[in-house]
Design a protein around this motif. Structure first.
Motif, PDB file in Angstrom:
ATOM      1  N   ALA A 243       0.965  -1.556   0.232  1.00  0.00           N
ATOM      2  CA  ALA A 243      -0.178   0.082   0.201  1.00  0.00           C
ATOM      3  C   ALA A 243       0.750   1.351  -0.005  1.00  0.00           C
ATOM      4  O   ALA A 243       0.270   2.360  -0.848  1.00  0.00           O
ATOM      5  CB  ALA A 243      -1.319   0.226   1.314  1.00  0.00           C
ATOM      6  N   ASP A 244       2.330   1.037   0.424  1.00  0.00           N
ATOM      7  CA  ASP A 244       2.491   2.630   0.506  1.00  0.00           C
ATOM      8  C   ASP A 244       3.282   2.695  -0.608  1.00  0.00           C
ATOM      9  O   ASP A 244       3.800   3.867  -1.618  1.00  0.00           O
ATOM     10  CB  ASP A 244       4.407   1.788   1.429  1.00  0.00           C
ATOM     11  N   GLY A 245       3.010   2.045  -1.518  1.00  0.00           N
ATOM     12  CA  GLY A 245       3.476   2.189  -3.492  1.00  0.00           C
ATOM     13  C   GLY A 245       2.356   2.522  -3.827  1.00  0.00           C
ATOM     14  O   GLY A 245       2.282   2.481  -5.015  1.00  0.00           O
ATOM     15  N   ARG A 246       1.198   2.763  -3.011  1.00  0.00           N
ATOM     16  CA  ARG A 246      -0.037   2.968  -4.034  1.00  0.00           C
ATOM     17  C   ARG A 246      -0.292   4.434  -4.706  1.00  0.00           C
ATOM     18  O   ARG A 246      -1.506   4.662  -5.811  1.00  0.00           O
ATOM     19  CB  ARG A 246      -1.135   3.443  -3.340  1.00  0.00           C
ATOM     20  N   TRP A 247       0.382   5.626  -4.977  1.00  0.00           N
ATOM     21  CA  TRP A 247       0.982   6.578  -5.934  1.00  0.00           C
ATOM     22  C   TRP A 247       1.816   6.413  -6.437  1.00  0.00           C
ATOM     23  O   TRP A 247       2.296   7.605  -7.260  1.00  0.00           O
ATOM     24  CB  TRP A 247       0.335   7.805  -4.253  1.00  0.00           C
ATOM     25  N   VAL A 248       2.024   5.677  -6.789  1.00  0.00           N
ATOM     26  CA  VAL A 248       3.581   5.331  -8.133  1.00  0.00           C
ATOM     27  C   VAL A 248       3.411   4.373  -9.089  1.00  0.00           C
ATOM     28  O   VAL A 248       2.199   3.858  -8.347  1.00  0.00           O
ATOM     29  CB  VAL A 248       4.301   4.868  -6.963  1.00  0.00           C
ATOM     30  N   THR A 249       3.403   5.180 -10.423  1.00  0.00           N
ATOM     31  CA  THR A 249       2.448   4.226 -11.193  1.00  0.00           C
ATOM     32  C   THR A 249       3.170   4.625 -12.478  1.00  0.00           C
ATOM     33  O   THR A 249       3.085   5.770 -12.055  1.00  0.00           O
ATOM     34  CB  THR A 249       1.308   3.812 -11.467  1.00  0.00           C
ATOM     35  N   GLY A 250       3.379   3.751 -13.406  1.00  0.00           N
ATOM     36  CA  GLY A 250       3.686   3.710 -14.673  1.00  0.00           C
ATOM     37  C   GLY A 250       5.957   4.378 -14.276  1.00  0.00           C
ATOM     38  O   GLY A 250       6.227   5.560 -15.555  1.00  0.00           O
ATOM     39  N   GLN A 251       6.350   4.066 -13.859  1.00  0.00           N
ATOM     40  CA  GLN A 251       7.305   4.490 -13.316  1.00  0.00           C
ATOM     41  C   GLN A 251       8.694   3.262 -13.254  1.00  0.00           C
ATOM     42  O   GLN A 251       8.175   2.349 -13.257  1.00  0.00           O
ATOM     43  CB  GLN A 251       7.648   5.509 -11.876  1.00  0.00           C
ATOM     44  N   VAL A 252       9.459   3.815 -14.128  1.00  0.00           N
ATOM     45  CA  VAL A 252      11.172   3.203 -13.694  1.00  0.00           C
ATOM     46  C   VAL A 252      11.887   3.208 -12.867  1.00  0.00           C
ATOM     47  O   VAL A 252      12.492   4.349 -13.272  1.00  0.00           O
ATOM     48  CB  VAL A 252      11.596   3.193 -14.939  1.00  0.00           C
ATOM     49  N   LEU A 253      11.976   2.240 -11.594  1.00  0.00           N
ATOM     50  CA  LEU A 253      12.666   3.292 -10.745  1.00  0.00           C
ATOM     51  C   LEU A 253      14.206   2.361 -10.565  1.00  0.00           C
ATOM     52  O   LEU A 253      14.706   1.398 -10.915  1.00  0.00           O
ATOM     53  CB  LEU A 253      11.488   2.336  -8.820  1.00  0.00           C
ATOM     54  N   ASP A 254      14.704   3.309 -11.055  1.00  0.00           N
ATOM     55  CA  ASP A 254      16.486   3.017 -11.215  1.00  0.00           C
ATOM     56  C   ASP A 254      16.951   1.867  -9.692  1.00  0.00           C
ATOM     57  O   ASP A 254      17.111   2.615  -8.596  1.00  0.00           O
ATOM     58  CB  ASP A 254      17.353   4.292 -11.169  1.00  0.00           C
ATOM     59  N   ALA A 255      17.297   1.342  -9.907  1.00  0.00           N
ATOM     60  CA  ALA A 255      18.050   0.856  -8.985  1.00  0.00           C
ATOM     61  C   ALA A 255      19.106  -0.174  -8.772  1.00  0.00           C
ATOM     62  O   ALA A 255      19.791  -1.541  -8.591  1.00  0.00           O
ATOM     63  CB  ALA A 255      16.835  -0.418  -8.142  1.00  0.00           C
ATOM     64  N   THR A 256      20.927   0.385  -9.090  1.00  0.00           N
ATOM     65  CA  THR A 256      21.234   0.250  -9.930  1.00  0.00           C
ATOM     66  C   THR A 256      22.707   0.608  -8.788  1.00  0.00           C
ATOM     67  O   THR A 256      24.159   0.615  -9.114  1.00  0.00           O
ATOM     68  CB  THR A 256      21.618   1.136 -11.071  1.00  0.00           C
ATOM     69  N   GLY A 257      22.310   1.136  -7.724  1.00  0.00           N
ATOM     70  CA  GLY A 257      22.861   1.579  -6.789  1.00  0.00           C
ATOM     71  C   GLY A 257      23.636   2.774  -7.156  1.00  0.00           C
ATOM     72  O   GLY A 257      25.197   3.281  -6.768  1.00  0.00           O
ATOM     73  N   GLY A 258      22.905   3.918  -8.019  1.00  0.00           N
ATOM     74  CA  GLY A 258      24.017   5.148  -8.758  1.00  0.00           C
ATOM     75  C   GLY A 258      25.455   4.809  -8.930  1.00  0.00           C
ATOM     76  O   GLY A 258      26.007   4.874  -9.036  1.00  0.00           O
ATOM     77  N   SER A 259      24.880   3.463 -10.267  1.00  0.00           N
ATOM     78  CA  SER A 259      25.945   3.483 -11.350  1.00  0.00           C
ATOM     79  C   SER A 259      25.838   4.475 -12.829  1.00  0.00           C
ATOM     80  O   SER A 259      24.869   4.488 -12.621  1.00  0.00           O
ATOM     81  CB  SER A 259      25.574   1.575 -12.438  1.00  0.00           C
ATOM     82  N   PHE A 260      27.225   4.931 -12.901  1.00  0.00           N
ATOM     83  CA  PHE A 260      27.523   5.812 -13.937  1.00  0.00           C
ATOM     84  C   PHE A 260      26.362   6.901 -13.859  1.00  0.00           C
ATOM     85  O   PHE A 260      26.809   7.907 -14.798  1.00  0.00           O
ATOM     86  CB  PHE A 260      26.915   5.120 -15.547  1.00  0.00           C
ATOM     87  N   LEU A 261      26.675   7.856 -12.460  1.00  0.00           N
ATOM     88  CA  LEU A 261      26.254   8.642 -12.168  1.00  0.00           C
ATOM     89  C   LEU A 261      27.464   9.940 -12.298  1.00  0.00           C
ATOM     90  O   LEU A 261      28.269   9.338 -11.841  1.00  0.00           O
ATOM     91  CB  LEU A 261      25.842   8.803 -10.890  1.00  0.00           C
ATOM     92  N   GLY A 262      26.855  11.162 -13.271  1.00  0.00           N
ATOM     93  CA  GLY A 262      27.690  12.161 -13.586  1.00  0.00           C
ATOM     94  C   GLY A 262      29.060  11.619 -14.612  1.00  0.00           C
ATOM     95  O   GLY A 262      29.611  12.129 -14.412  1.00  0.00           O
ATOM     96  N   MET A 263      27.964  10.387 -15.633  1.00  0.00           N
ATOM     97  CA  MET A 263      29.289  10.005 -16.651  1.00  0.00           C
ATOM     98  C   MET A 263      28.250  10.423 -17.905  1.00  0.00           C
ATOM     99  O   MET A 263      26.956  10.017 -17.272  1.00  0.00           O
ATOM    100  CB  MET A 263      29.483   8.883 -16.525  1.00  0.00           C
TER     101      MET A 263
END
Length: 263
Positions: A243-263
């Motif tokens: 139920a905590d995710g009830r207001w999130v839809t149509g999204q791609v959640l990045d779960a890469t651990g911040g890979s390649f940030l700033g690159m």
């Protein structure tokens, strides 16, 4: 009471790797969890046994994906497994036909740059990674209850270029597009549809990570200086499934651990 008590979940490719981590996590939250496998029945049974040993509820569902009739076979196996579970445990747990949470996790990799991929390999990776989840969803909509959840397992390669897995990357891009359009379609039923995009995760799909040197190199891609674990991805899926995710839809959640940030 746990967050998913009274709900039923199906995790494709749930017997190993990220899928197993998701199945364990959803079951720990109280969901009756169907652990799908394509060929390794023993691994699925071991995952079910691990869930039950921890006090959870689960059953195995076998169906090969990427072949004609795969979605129909999966849902037939799911319906039969759910009915069998309900008959056996009806005194302990009230189980209704249908589904609340669908996690499209099963997938394969196709290696090779554009000039190296054989047509058969291209067709196979699209059959498993794109065609199968599309028709699993299509044929599962009548089973999915209003207010339900669909979570597609995408990949960080949709934003990070890895030419050696071009065809695989394309399949995950297609899954992201499916996520967006399906969220629009199912919103009126209160069903959320999201994708989770892992980076490098320590599973048997990445055998190179068993080498300490290769793992150390891979760890440097993340701002946390480590490679991902299945539990890292499973926790994100559990949030979206609750139920905590009830207001999130149509999204791609990045779960890469911040890979390649700033690159």
């Amino acid at each position: 009471m746990s967050r998913l008590t009274g709900r039923t979940a199906l995790v494709t490719g749930g017997s190993r790797g990220i899928g197993k981590g998701i199945a364990l996590r959803l079951a720990r939250e109280g969901a009756l969890t169907a652990v799908h496998y394509g060929s390794n029945e023993q691994a699925a049974k071991e995952t079910v046994a691990e869930i039950e040993a921890a006090g959870g509820a689960a059953f195995a569902v076998g169906a090969e994906l990427g072949v004609p009739g795969d979605a129909a076979a999966l849902w037939a196996a799911f319906d039969a497994g759910l009915a069998e579970y309900s008959a056996e445990y009806s005194a302990e747990r009230d189980v209704e036909p249908g589904l609340d949470i669908l996690v499209n996790n099963a997938g394969i990799t196709a290696y090779g740059q554009t000039g190296e991929v054989a047509e058969a390999d291209y067709d196979r990776v699209f059959a498993v990674n794109v065609r199968a989840p599309f028709f699993v969803v299509q044929q599962g909509l009548g089973r999915l209850r209003d207010g339900g959840r669909i979570v597609n397992i995408s990949s960080g390669v949709t934003r990070i270029a890895f030419p050696v897995i071009t065809a695989y990357s394309m399949t995950k891009g297609a899954l992201d597009a499916f996520t967006l359009t399906l969220a629009q379609q199912l919103g009126a039923r209160g069903i959320t549809v999201n994708a989770v995009a892992p980076g490098l995760v320590l599973t048997d799909i990445n055998p190179q990570l068993a080498d300490p040197e290769e793992r150390a190199k891979a760890a440097k891609l993340s701002v946390f200086d480590r490679v991902g674990e299945p539990a890292d991805i499973a926790d994100v899926v559990a949030f979206l499934a609750s139920a905590d995710g009830r207001w999130v839809t149509g999204q791609v959640l990045d779960a890469t651990g911040g890979s390649f940030l700033g690159m």
